[in-house]
Enzyme design. Structure first.
Site, PDB file in Angstrom:
ATOM      1  N   GLU A 111       1.080  -0.947  -0.076  1.00 23.51           N
ATOM      2  CA  GLU A 111      -0.281  -0.043  -0.192  1.00 23.51           C
ATOM      3  C   GLU A 111       0.904   1.110   0.221  1.00 23.51           C
ATOM      4  OE1 GLU A 111      -2.820  -0.433  -0.821  1.00 23.51           O
ATOM      5  OE2 GLU A 111      -3.281  -2.637  -0.281  1.00 23.51           O
ATOM      6  N   GLY A 112       1.999   1.119  -0.753  1.00 27.53           N
ATOM      7  CA  GLY A 112       2.963   2.237  -0.674  1.00 27.53           C
ATOM      8  C   GLY A 112       3.790   2.139   0.226  1.00 27.53           C
TER       9      GLY A 112
END
Length: 588
Positions: free
Chosen positions: A436-437
């Site tokens: 998620e980043g």
């Protein structure tokens, strides 16, 4: 291995006294979500998670999800039964709109439910987490037909959802993706391409899987500007809502991972699969960020959740394990009596309290940003969500790794033995800082996008609001003196580094990016200490001496023994990039 005990009492205290939940319950539409009702729901939910979901955690790690020769995926023993009970109980629908069968409770409540599920079984929790992200994207951008066709059963959990972003050549650089979406005469699109790292891309928990897929239409602009988002269901949906023929979406394989073995991470192949455009063409990045921002707060909470589980287990072990003699003892002592073990336990307990406060504060601002009647209040709340989200994701998962490692350390050699289960926690939580980043991307987002909001005024206003606690600490007397002094020192360091970032950013963006990770850590430390101080002050006003003493000790310990790291990071946050690039690649 100890069993998970949901910390509902701690959560209820924070809701009432630290993050202002009563103000959320007073917002229009939340009349049914008063604090007493919410605490009752959380007690029931905690009981469900500890008794139904937590027992599946060990099997998830040992057995893992299994890819079958026909391309299907089977989840570990107990997952399917637990998921069906989860759907029947309606836990996933609690924070979702009543219009589509949800409970209509605030996002803050939904995040707490997620925390307890993540502590119970992180791998299992990823299926509902991804489904919620897909739901939120549809709520924001889907047309009425798509919403009515997909949302009711996704809200109940009968249908699961995924996010299909990553490709072999397009990881963090989403703009490099090549999956194609060719318009068809009937208004649908033919989707072709390969996606990797798709969590719960296939499984046997639900009858339908609704994939949200990023792809390019013919003639789309290059890079991120040319990405569109599509619903590509595992099974096509008939006009009457029943499931039709299988869409050509195939699971090529599942990854063999370091942890979260119970969650199948799939390689998916799309071969002219039928897809339905969400919103308009080339809006894919906007839609993706709805999913990602929702997921980033949840992933930060994963660090908290696994740290909580590991702490509970290490505390039990420290009380039971007897070895050596503490100072003054006449017989072998429990290791909890030794100062260094106490240091590790207190570091876990205080840091977990700080993290939980931070996650709930962010969630509370999400609720205000979406539900406040006053547009100006909504806008300011949204700014604070933007600031806190990268901090929550990065600081939460970094500490999740560090605190879980401390829990293993307390076990000594036994922590390194699989049978204790501690290694599973370490392996499971490690991914949270990556997906998620990555946390480096979170830090870049903080300095590259969030600091510049209103030319820096937004972030400086938030820092000024944290400084307002000084007068309250002064009035609280000598026992708060060290907390007050340390907060002042570290707020000064944070402000100094922030001003440097704002001055330097446009002229030398590489210098700012070089210091972004330690700078984000400074924010995490300061906001955590500030929230613990708020908790300690609030605890003095309630009629519970034990809670008052506990909150004071946690705030003081964090301020005196953890928070000073903040000023120690000032040098690296403002050092610039010269030394990072002083050695050529061959020398490195």
């Amino acid at each position: 291995m100890s069993t998970y005990q949901p910390p509902v009492k701690d959560i209820a205290f924070l809701l009432e006294h630290v993050v202002g939940y009563p103000e959320i319950a007073a917002l229009p539409g939340f009349e049914h979500a008063d604090l007493d009702t919410v605490v009752g729901i959380l007690e029931e939910c905690g009981n469900f998670m500890s008794k139904v979901v937590a027992p599946t955690n060990r099997a998830g790690d040992i057995e893992g999800a299994q890819w079958q020769p026909d391309g299907s995926v089977v989840t570990p023993t107990g997952f399917k039964a637990a998921y069906q009970q989860y759907v029947e109980a309606g836990w996933g629908s609690v924070p979702l709109p009543e219009e589509f069968g949800g409970g209509g409770f605030p996002r803050t409540v939904g995040l707490i439910i997620q925390e307890m599920m993540m502590s119970s079984n992180l791998g299992f929790s990823l299926c509902p987490l991804l489904t919620q992200g897909a739901i939120e994207a549809l709520l924001h951008y889907g047309d009425d037909e798509l919403k009515q066709r997909y949302l009711p059963k996704m809200v109940t959990g009968e249908w699961a959802g995924t996010m299909n972003l990553t490709e072999p050549q397009a990881g963090s650089d989403v703009g490099a993706l090549t999956t194609r979406a060719i318009p068809q005469d009937d208004g649908t699109y033919a989707i072709s391409g390969q996606k990797i790292y798709i969590t719960f891309g296939d499984h046997d928990l639900s009858e339908q899987i609704v994939h949200l897929v990023l792809a390019r239409t013919p003639g789309a602009p290059a890079g991120t500007r040319g990405i569109s988002c599509f619903i590509v269901p595992k099974f096509l949906v008939n006009d009457d809502g029943s499931l039709g023929e299988r869409n050509p979406v195939h699971t090529v394989s599942i990854e063999h991972k370091m942890g979260i073995h119970g969650a199948p991470t799939c390689v998916l192949s799309y071969e002219d699969a039928t897809g339905y455009l969400i919103g308009e063409e080339n809006l894919g990045m906007r839609i993706m960020f709805v999913m990602m921002n929702s997921a980033r707060l949840s992933v930060g909470t994963q660090g908290l959740a696994v740290a909580e589980l590991a702490y509970q287990q290490s505390l039990t072990y420290a009380k039971e394990r007897r070895q050596g003699r503490a100072i003054g003892a006449t017989e072998d002592s429990a290791i909890i009596d030794f100062p260094d073990v106490r240091r590790m336990l207190m570091t876990q307990k205080a840091s977990i309290a700080a993290l939980r406060s931070l996650m709930l504060l962010n969630a509370s601002y999400v609720d205000h940003s979406m539900n406040e009647p006053d547009a100006a209040v909504r806008k300011r709340a949204d700014e604070i969500v933007g600031l806190l989200t990268p901090i929550c994701k990065s600081f939460g998962t970094d500490l999740g790794n560090e605190l879980t490692s401390l829990a293993l350390q307390i076990h000594g050699g036994m922590g390194y033995i699989e049978e204790t289960g501690m290694s599973q926690h370490v392996r499971d939580v490690r991914i949270a800082a990556i997906y998620e980043g990555t946390n480096g991307i979170q830090a870049a987002d903080l300095v590259g996008r969030k600091l510049g909001v209103r030319d820096g005024a937004s972030v400086m206003e938030f820092l000024a609001s944290m400084r307002e606690i000084d007068a309250q600490l002064a009035d609280a007397g000598d026992k708060f003196a060290s907390i007050r002094a340390e907060l002042t020192t570290q707020f000064d360091a944070l402000e100094k580094s922030t001003m440097w970032m704002l001055r330097t950013g446009r002229a030398d963006p590489n210098a700012v990016l070089a210091g972004s990770t330690p700078y984000l850590r400074m924010w995490g430390l300061c906001t955590g200490a500030w929230l613990l101080a708020r908790a300690a002050l609030a605890a003095q006003t309630i009629d519970d001496a034990e809670v008052a003493e506990t909150q004071l000790v946690l705030a003081r310990f964090f301020a005196e023994q953890i928070l000073p790291q903040c000023s120690g990071l000032l040098g690296s946050a403002t050092a610039g990039a010269d030394d990072l690039f002083a050695l050529d690649n061959a020398t490195l």
